[in-house]
Write an enzyme that holds these catalytic residues in place. Structure first.
Site, mmCIF file in Angstrom:
data_model
loop_
_atom_site.group_PDB
_atom_site.id
_atom_site.type_symbol
_atom_site.label_atom_id
_atom_site.label_comp_id
_atom_site.label_asym_id
_atom_site.label_seq_id
_atom_site.Cartn_x
_atom_site.Cartn_y
_atom_site.Cartn_z
ATOM 1 N N CYS A 123 80.737 76.873 36.129
ATOM 2 C CA CYS A 123 80.249 76.590 37.359
ATOM 3 C C CYS A 123 81.320 75.662 37.909
ATOM 4 O O CYS A 123 81.922 75.925 39.185
ATOM 5 C CB CYS A 123 79.054 76.095 37.257
ATOM 6 S SG CYS A 123 78.213 75.757 38.996
ATOM 7 N N CYS A 205 77.551 66.939 41.458
ATOM 8 C CA CYS A 205 76.961 67.915 42.018
ATOM 9 C C CYS A 205 75.206 67.444 41.965
ATOM 10 O O CYS A 205 74.884 67.071 40.904
ATOM 11 C CB CYS A 205 77.127 69.472 41.776
ATOM 12 S SG CYS A 205 78.705 69.985 42.160
ATOM 13 N N CYS A 208 73.328 68.691 38.568
ATOM 14 C CA CYS A 208 74.032 68.031 37.443
ATOM 15 C C CYS A 208 74.158 66.742 37.442
ATOM 16 O O CYS A 208 74.917 66.081 36.311
ATOM 17 C CB CYS A 208 75.324 68.830 37.015
ATOM 18 S SG CYS A 208 75.152 70.800 36.862
ATOM 19 N N CYS A 231 84.600 67.638 34.600
ATOM 20 C CA CYS A 231 84.372 68.828 35.482
ATOM 21 C C CYS A 231 85.319 69.763 35.010
ATOM 22 O O CYS A 231 85.467 70.988 35.083
ATOM 23 C CB CYS A 231 84.235 68.787 37.002
ATOM 24 S SG CYS A 231 86.069 68.009 37.527
#
Length: 251
Positions: A123, A205, A208, A231
């Site tokens: 993602c 985000c 998360c 990330c």
């Protein structure tokens, strides 16, 4: 910020820059680095998160024409999007560039918007890493807000780092602590991200990111319950960092 592209290898330029600015303060590193030919063309990459206002303010004062890249994953908190617009206006940032994943990539990789539930790395890759890589193709270096105190994976962060032989990463606030950031925000009367008051010292985000309890690592709320701590947009010795780092990698 357009300049001649340096010809020396990235690793050599990073070593020279770290030696040149080793005893400088954060503001001096940023001020001089933005004008240093060894860096070439530079952009600031900002999440407009909990601590972003400090670096954004410094850049707005020193070199407001510096391109500012903002990655909109389409999964950010509404508060972050509102804060981004507020800061861009308040700080009179001249060149804010919002980047996103292309719709065909999202449709292929995450058609129902649930990829983050079972593969957070994938993602992040499609929503953050790929768009940023496209945006940074036009630059020789980029400025980040990474700081040593934030987590174990950042404990050895230097002012300048090499990403393979592609780009230089500049971390002017590497040696700042939470107290330094707090003092700067208060002394300059800067607006805070609204989620900070709700227990979010690090904001990514919405699906998360969770609040952090007192005494926890500031990034404990990122991908809570997993080994993932980054990330993937940051590299150590040319390797993407998404989880715990071995000592030899961070040296």
């Amino acid at each position: 910020m357009l300049r001649e592209i340096p010809e020396a290898p990235v690793a050599e330029r990073v070593a020279a820059l770290n030696g040149r600015y080793r005893h400088h303060a954060a503001t001096a590193v940023l001020e001089h680095a933005l004008k240093d030919a060894d860096l070439g063309r530079v952009a600031l990459v900002s999440s407009f998160g909990a601590e972003s206002v400090v670096l954004l303010h410094l850049v707005s004062v020193i070199a407001p024409e510096t391109p500012v890249i903002f990655i909109d994953t389409r999964m950010l908190f509404r508060e972050t999007l509102d804060y981004q617009r507020e800061l861009a206006d308040t700080l009179h940032l001249c060149d804010v560039r919002t980047i996103r994943a292309t719709q065909p990539r999202i449709a292929f990789e995450d058609p129902d918007g649930t990829l983050n539930r079972y593969n957070t790395d994938a993602c992040c890759a499609v929503r953050k890493v790929e768009p940023l890589e496209r945006a940074l193709r036009h630059f020789d270096g980029w400025i980040t807000g990474r700081k040593r105190y934030q987590s174990g994976t950042r404990a050895a962060v230097e002012f300048f780092e090499a990403e393979d032989d592609r780009r230089i990463k500049v971390n002017p606030l590497a040696h700042w602590g939470r107290e330094d950031l707090e003092d700067y925000i208060v002394n300059n009367n800067l607006p805070r991200h609204p989620l900070v008051a709700k227990g979010y010292p690090s904001i990514g985000c919405e699906p998360c990111t969770s609040p952090v309890a007192e005494g926890e690592d500031p990034r404990a709320g990122r991908w809570r319950g997993s080994a993932k701590t980054e990330c993937g947009i940051h590299f150590i010795n040319g390797r993407a960092v998404r989880g715990p780092v071995n000592k030899e990698d961070a040296a």
